[in-house]
Write a protein that holds these residues in place. Structure first.
Motif, PDB file in Angstrom:
ATOM      1  N   ALA A 145      18.484 -34.150  -6.124  1.00 17.02           N
ATOM      2  CA  ALA A 145      18.186 -34.449  -4.929  1.00 17.02           C
ATOM      3  C   ALA A 145      19.490 -34.662  -4.027  1.00 17.02           C
ATOM      4  O   ALA A 145      20.384 -35.153  -4.363  1.00 17.02           O
ATOM      5  CB  ALA A 145      17.537 -36.091  -4.998  1.00 17.02           C
ATOM      6  N   TYR A 146      19.315 -33.638  -3.028  1.00 17.58           N
ATOM      7  CA  TYR A 146      20.561 -33.417  -2.216  1.00 17.58           C
ATOM      8  C   TYR A 146      20.173 -34.089  -0.895  1.00 17.58           C
ATOM      9  O   TYR A 146      20.437 -33.506   0.180  1.00 17.58           O
ATOM     10  CB  TYR A 146      20.782 -31.965  -1.835  1.00 17.58           C
ATOM     11  CG  TYR A 146      22.145 -31.597  -1.224  1.00 17.58           C
ATOM     12  CD1 TYR A 146      23.224 -32.584  -1.148  1.00 17.58           C
ATOM     13  CD2 TYR A 146      22.237 -30.594  -0.381  1.00 17.58           C
ATOM     14  CE1 TYR A 146      24.243 -32.232  -0.238  1.00 17.58           C
ATOM     15  CE2 TYR A 146      23.299 -30.271   0.354  1.00 17.58           C
ATOM     16  CZ  TYR A 146      24.308 -30.876   0.160  1.00 17.58           C
ATOM     17  OH  TYR A 146      25.584 -30.704   0.940  1.00 17.58           O
ATOM     18  N   THR A 147      19.860 -35.260  -0.882  1.00 13.37           N
ATOM     19  CA  THR A 147      19.703 -36.187   0.297  1.00 13.37           C
ATOM     20  C   THR A 147      19.900 -37.766  -0.054  1.00 13.37           C
ATOM     21  O   THR A 147      20.126 -37.960  -1.135  1.00 13.37           O
ATOM     22  CB  THR A 147      17.984 -36.072   0.842  1.00 13.37           C
ATOM     23  OG1 THR A 147      17.379 -36.328  -0.140  1.00 13.37           O
ATOM     24  CG2 THR A 147      17.916 -34.822   1.410  1.00 13.37           C
ATOM     25  N   CYS A 148      20.112 -38.517   1.177  1.00 12.16           N
ATOM     26  CA  CYS A 148      20.372 -39.854   0.784  1.00 12.16           C
ATOM     27  C   CYS A 148      19.539 -40.576   0.013  1.00 12.16           C
ATOM     28  O   CYS A 148      18.555 -40.750   0.147  1.00 12.16           O
ATOM     29  CB  CYS A 148      20.323 -40.436   2.345  1.00 12.16           C
ATOM     30  SG  CYS A 148      20.573 -42.273   2.298  1.00 12.16           S
ATOM     31  N   ALA A 149      20.260 -41.209  -0.885  1.00 14.72           N
ATOM     32  CA  ALA A 149      19.354 -42.207  -1.918  1.00 14.72           C
ATOM     33  C   ALA A 149      19.184 -43.296  -1.278  1.00 14.72           C
ATOM     34  O   ALA A 149      19.641 -43.758  -0.323  1.00 14.72           O
ATOM     35  CB  ALA A 149      20.272 -42.184  -3.278  1.00 14.72           C
ATOM     36  N   VAL A 150      18.187 -44.251  -1.989  1.00 17.96           N
ATOM     37  CA  VAL A 150      18.146 -45.478  -1.578  1.00 17.96           C
ATOM     38  C   VAL A 150      18.607 -46.533  -2.793  1.00 17.96           C
ATOM     39  O   VAL A 150      17.591 -46.478  -3.678  1.00 17.96           O
ATOM     40  CB  VAL A 150      16.758 -45.873  -1.072  1.00 17.96           C
ATOM     41  CG1 VAL A 150      16.306 -47.079  -0.740  1.00 17.96           C
ATOM     42  CG2 VAL A 150      16.288 -45.025   0.318  1.00 17.96           C
ATOM     43  N   TYR A 151      19.221 -47.310  -2.521  1.00 16.12           N
ATOM     44  CA  TYR A 151      19.978 -48.198  -3.662  1.00 16.12           C
ATOM     45  C   TYR A 151      18.979 -49.409  -3.744  1.00 16.12           C
ATOM     46  O   TYR A 151      19.488 -50.346  -2.777  1.00 16.12           O
ATOM     47  CB  TYR A 151      21.648 -48.370  -3.450  1.00 16.12           C
ATOM     48  CG  TYR A 151      22.347 -47.060  -3.930  1.00 16.12           C
ATOM     49  CD1 TYR A 151      23.001 -47.072  -5.109  1.00 16.12           C
ATOM     50  CD2 TYR A 151      22.347 -46.056  -2.973  1.00 16.12           C
ATOM     51  CE1 TYR A 151      23.465 -45.722  -5.439  1.00 16.12           C
ATOM     52  CE2 TYR A 151      22.914 -44.946  -3.389  1.00 16.12           C
ATOM     53  CZ  TYR A 151      23.538 -44.667  -4.575  1.00 16.12           C
ATOM     54  OH  TYR A 151      24.054 -43.558  -4.947  1.00 16.12           O
ATOM     55  N   PRO A 152      18.372 -49.790  -4.603  1.00 17.91           N
ATOM     56  CA  PRO A 152      17.691 -51.154  -4.554  1.00 17.91           C
ATOM     57  C   PRO A 152      18.579 -52.189  -4.603  1.00 17.91           C
ATOM     58  O   PRO A 152      18.312 -53.410  -4.255  1.00 17.91           O
ATOM     59  CB  PRO A 152      16.675 -51.067  -5.666  1.00 17.91           C
ATOM     60  CG  PRO A 152      17.481 -50.039  -6.608  1.00 17.91           C
ATOM     61  CD  PRO A 152      17.990 -48.936  -5.699  1.00 17.91           C
TER      62      PRO A 152
END
Length: 433
Positions: free
Chosen positions: A174-181
Motif C-alpha cells: 500500500a503506497y498511500t498514507c496509513a491510519v494508525y489506530p
C-alpha cells in the motif's frame, strides 16, 4: 576513477568552498560541512557531517542552487552524509529545516563567489540518470495529463520494481498514507485500518459494486472483496501494479469478486457504481482537470452512491508549483492544492460533501516506517534498483516526513455523495464509521 581522486584545483587557492557556505548561512550551522579542497565549516564535533567529495558535486550545487542541486549531488554520491544512513537521512533534513537559513548573496558577493569558484564550475554536468526531463521540456513535448503523458509519468514512478516496492512498503503493498489506530500499531495494521476506514466511510455492503481509481497494487480492491463481499474493480496505469494485483487476487481466491485492469480511469465504461474510492490518485491528474475528474466520478455513481477522495494536500489553497526535486525525481507532472479546492471542485461537480478529515500526522508515521523498511532492506533494494535510485527514495521519504510533521503538506479524506433528485443522500443522521 574514484570521486575522491578528481582534481582539487578547480577553485582558486585562496578561495575556500566551505567559507562560502558559512558566509551565506544565518543562525549558525548545525552540521559539519567539509569540501574536497580541505575547507570545513560548522562544529567539528557535530554528529552529522556533509562531505562534498569532488568538483562535479560543486558544479551541481552552483548551477542548480537549492533542493535540485543538493539532490543531484547527493544522488550521484558527490555529497556524502556521514553519521546517518542513505536510506533514512531524516536527521539531516530535520536539522537543516530547524537551524539552517541561507541568505541571498548581494550582487558584489555573487561576483566574488563566481570569480573564486572559477568559470569551469558554471557549466552544469549531466544530471543523474534518475532525473526526469524538466517541466519546460515536457511542456514542449505536449500538454500535461493527456492519456499518453499520464501513462509515462506513472511508468516513471511506479514501474521501478515490484520487488523493490515490496521491500519498502511491506506485505500490504500500500503506497498511500496509513491510519494508525494507536501509537504502537505496526505499518501493516495501520494500512489495514486505512482501507477499512475508507470502506466504512463508503458504507460498503455485500453485493455492492466498487470502483477504485488509481488502485495501485490492489490493496483496496482486495480488502473490499474479502472483508465486505463487494464486487470491486480497480484500474491503474502501471502494468507492473496490475500484474502484481492479479496474482494477489488469484492467490486469495477472490477472482469472482475482485478485478484489477491496466487501464486509464477515463476508459471505464461501466456506470451506476455504489461507491468509488480515489486513494492517492488526485495528485496525478492536475488541478485544472479536477472539474472533469470529479464530474466523471459523479456520473459513474448511482444516486446515493458515495465517493471517498484520499489525497495529499497543501496547507493552503494558493497556487503553487511542486519543488524541483519532487517534480524531476519523484512525481513528474504531480500537483497539489488545498482541501478547500478539493471540496469546491467536488461540490461544483454535483457531489454533496458530507465529511472531511485531515490525517497528516499519520503520513509522517507512514513515511517513518517506509524509511525503516528501506534501511532494513538496503542491500536488497540497491541490488534491485541501483544505489542512485535507492538514495532518491531515502531522501524523498525523509524530506516528505519532515514536511508532514511541519504542516507544509497535509492528507485529507473527503467524503461526497451523489444526492438523489429528491435530496436523499442515504446517510444516517450521524456518522457511522
Amino acid at each position: 576513477m574514484s570521486n575522491r581522486t578528481e582534481s582539487r584545483t578547480t577553485s582558486k587557492p585562496d578561495f575556500r568552498i566551505a567559507d562560502v557556505v558559512a558566509d551565506l548561512t544565518r543562525g549558525g550551522m548545525p552540521l559539519r560541512f567539509e569540501a574536497y579542497d580541505g575547507s570545513a565549516a560548522g562544529p567539528a564535533d557535530a554528529e552529522i557531517r556533509l562531505e562534498l567529495v569532488n568538483q562535479r558535486g560543486l558544479q551541481y550545487l552552483v548551477t542548480a542552487p537549492g533542493d535540485l542541486g543538493l539532490a543531484r549531488a547527493y544522488v550521484s554520491g558527490d555529497l556524502v552524509v556521514h553519521g546517518g544512513h542513505p536510506g533514512n537521512p531524516y536527521e539531516v533534513m530535520q536539522k537543516l529545516k530547524d537551524h539552517t537559513k541561507f541568505r541571498a548573496p548581494s550582487a558584489s558577493e555573487l561576483v566574488t563567489i563566481l570569480r573564486g569558484l572559477g568559470i569551469s564550475n558554471l557549466k552544469p554536468p549531466p544530471p543523474p540518470p534518475q532525473e526526469h526531463l524538466p517541466r519546460w521540456r515536457r511542456l514542449m513535448e505536449g500538454m500535461r495529463h493527456t492519456l499518453t503523458r499520464d501513462a509515462e509519468a506513472i511508468h516513471h514512478h511506479y514501474d521501478i520494481s515490484n520487488a523493490f516496492y515490496r521491500h519498502v512498503l511491506g506485505p500490504s503493498m500500500a503506497y498511500t498514507c496509513a491510519v494508525y489506530p494507536d501509537a504502537s500499531a505496526t505499518l501493516e495494521e495501520a494500512q489495514r485500518e486505512k482501507f477499512d476506514l475508507v470502506a466504512r466511510k463508503l458504507d460498503l455492503q455485500p453485493g455492492q459494486r466498487l470502483l477504485d481509481v488509481g488502485c495501485g497494487w490492489g490493496g483496496m480492491v482486495l480488502h473490499a472483496a474479502k472483508e465486505y463481499g463487494v464486487k470491486a474493480v480497480g484500474v491503474t496505469l502501471s502494468q507492473q501494479q496490475a500484474s502484481w494485483a492479479k496474482e494477489a487476487i488469484d492467490a486469495a481466491g477472490l477472482a469472482d469478486l475482485a478485478e484489477v485492469r491496466h487501464l486509464d480511469y477515463r476508459d471505464v465504461l461501466e456506470t451506476d457504481f455504489d461507491a468509488i474510492s480515489s486513494i492517492g490518485m488526485t495528485e496525478h491528474i492536475g488541478v485544472r482537470n479536477y472539474p472533469s475528474y470529479f464530474g466523471f466520478l459523479r456520473d459513474h455513481l448511482r444516486p446515493e452512491g458515495r465517493l471517498l477522495n484520499h489525497c495529499i494536500t497543501r496547507h493552503d489553497n494558493r497556487p503553487a508549483t511542486t519543488g524541483a526535486f519532487i517534480d524531476r525525481y519523484v512525481f513528474p507532472d504531480g500537483e497539489l492544492t488545498g482541501s478547500g479546492r478539493i471540496i469546491t471542485e467536488m461540490q461544483d461537480a454535483g457531489l454533496e460533501v458530507m465529511h472531511s478529515e485531515n490525517i497528516r500526522l499519520h503520513y509522517a508515521l507512514t513515511l517513518r516506517d517506509w524509511n525503516r523498511n528501506l534501511v532494513e532492506n538496503w542491500d536488497a533494494c540497491v541490488e534491485e534498483v541501483g544505489i542512485g535510485t535507492a538514495r532518491v527514495w531515502g531522501l524523498y521519504m525523509a524530506a516528505c516526513r519532515v514536511g508532514f510533521e511541519r504542516n507544509e503538506v497535509q492528507l485529507h479524506q473527503v467524503l461526497g455523495v451523489r444526492t438523489g433528485d429528491d435530496g436523499a443522500d442515504g446517510f444516517a443522521l450521524r456518522p457511522t464509521w
